[in-house]
Design an enzyme around this catalytic site. Structure first.
Site, mmCIF file in Angstrom:
data_model
loop_
_atom_site.group_PDB
_atom_site.id
_atom_site.type_symbol
_atom_site.label_atom_id
_atom_site.label_comp_id
_atom_site.label_asym_id
_atom_site.label_seq_id
_atom_site.Cartn_x
_atom_site.Cartn_y
_atom_site.Cartn_z
ATOM 1 N N ILE A 14 0.864 -1.195 -0.040
ATOM 2 C CA ILE A 14 -0.019 -0.226 0.023
ATOM 3 C C ILE A 14 0.830 1.278 0.018
ATOM 4 C CG2 ILE A 14 -1.854 1.243 1.280
ATOM 5 C CD1 ILE A 14 -2.837 -1.388 2.295
ATOM 6 N N TYR A 141 -2.858 -8.753 16.119
ATOM 7 C CA TYR A 141 -3.066 -7.856 15.134
ATOM 8 C C TYR A 141 -4.169 -6.711 15.238
ATOM 9 C CZ TYR A 141 -2.880 -5.523 10.433
ATOM 10 O OH TYR A 141 -3.021 -4.598 9.453
#
Length: 302
Positions: A14, A141
């Site tokens: 990204i 996460y």
């Protein structure tokens, strides 16, 4: 004088797309990446590259001096990886984020755009997923990303650091890694198809994901940095608002399929993107069919 923008994790999937867009609009772009997950060759030649880890606050702090915008995409991603490596991922995803926020305050940064995740939601009883739902992360996460959002909120309240938290939904597109045990499904399927193997589907393949193209995610970041409607650690879903099954993804990519043992993961994701539309003027532009067709063409697959 050009706008100074920093992209942490700018050598990653990204981040590198975001760097390209910032260079294209004329920014003075600085990339911070330790290359643990990113690749040097993905960094635009006009960007200034700093091979540093966000875990080393003293090393990265000077880079933030006088920066206008910071796009914090650096992380050790993947749900399963965080379950197997909770200490290392906490260090990068939580302490690393804290280091970035401290450097932003000290450096006088105008705004931070934090790359958060739909993993924060965990398993919710209803769809679509809306930002004001109670978080229920099911992995380290997801918890790390929620902690990052809370740090952004606190840093806004205490130190008046403007920020926006973007919760990404299953980002895919060119440059996505197909390497390793934790490769995301679309990249993994494309590689398996290229190699003439079966597409391996975990469980029955009926689990759904809201796949969001990386170019749409980049536009959300640019709008989040400039919008006058946000800045107080606003939490905003960035998702296509359309979920499809893993079986459907396999069908679009084509080839033989093989079902393997199910793994621990939320069964469905689907973004309510009303807030992104209203506050950022953002809307997804790439359908899953268009996105996969583009990727198949890039990979030489019919």
């Amino acid at each position: 004088m050009a706008t100074k923008s920093i992209v942490t994790g700018g050598a990653g999937f990204i981040g590198s797309h975001l760097v390209d867009a910032l260079i294209e609009r004329g920014d003075d772009v600085h990339v911070i990446d330790d290359l643990s997950g990113g690749k040097r060759e993905l960094v635009h030649e006009k960007a200034t590259f700093h091979e540093e880890t966000i875990c080393d606050r003293e090393a990265i702090a000077p880079i933030f001096e006088g920066a206008d915008y910071v796009f914090h995409t650096a992380a050790l991603p993947r749900v399963q990886f965080s379950i197997e490596h909770p200490i290392e991922t906490h260090e990068a995803n939580v302490t690393g984020t804290l280091n970035v926020l401290k450097a932003c305050v000290d450096g006088g940064v105008k705004r931070v755009v934090f790359s958060s995740s739909s993993s924060i939601y965990g398993d919710q009883p209803t769809m679509p997923l809306v930002e004001d739902m109670a978080p229920g992360p099911k992995s380290p996460y997801g918890l790390h990303k929620y902690m990052g959002e809370l740090y952004c909120k606190m840093w806004n309240e205490i130190y008046e650091l403007p920020s926006v938290c973007l919760r990404y939904f299953n980002v895919y597109g060119p440059r996505q890694s197909a390497e390793g045990a934790y490769a995301l499904v679309i990249a993994k399927f494309l590689k398996q198809r290229e190699e003439g193997g079966s597409l391996t589907i975990t469980g029955d393949g009926k689990q759904t994901r809201d796949f969001t193209h990386v170019t749409d995610v980049v536009q959300a970041n640019l709008k989040a940095a400039s919008s006058d409607s946000v800045g107080s650690a606003d939490v905003i879903n960035v998702g296509a608002g359309n979920n499809v099954s893993i079986n459907k993804i396999a069908e679009l990519i084509g080839g033989e399929v093989e079902h393997i043992e199910a793994r621990y993961e939320p069964h469905d994701t689907l973004a309510d993107n009303t807030r992104a539309r209203e506050l950022l003027g953002w809307a997804p532009s790439v359908t899953i069919e268009e996105g996969i067709a583009e990727l198949k063409k890039l990979h030489g697959l019919s």
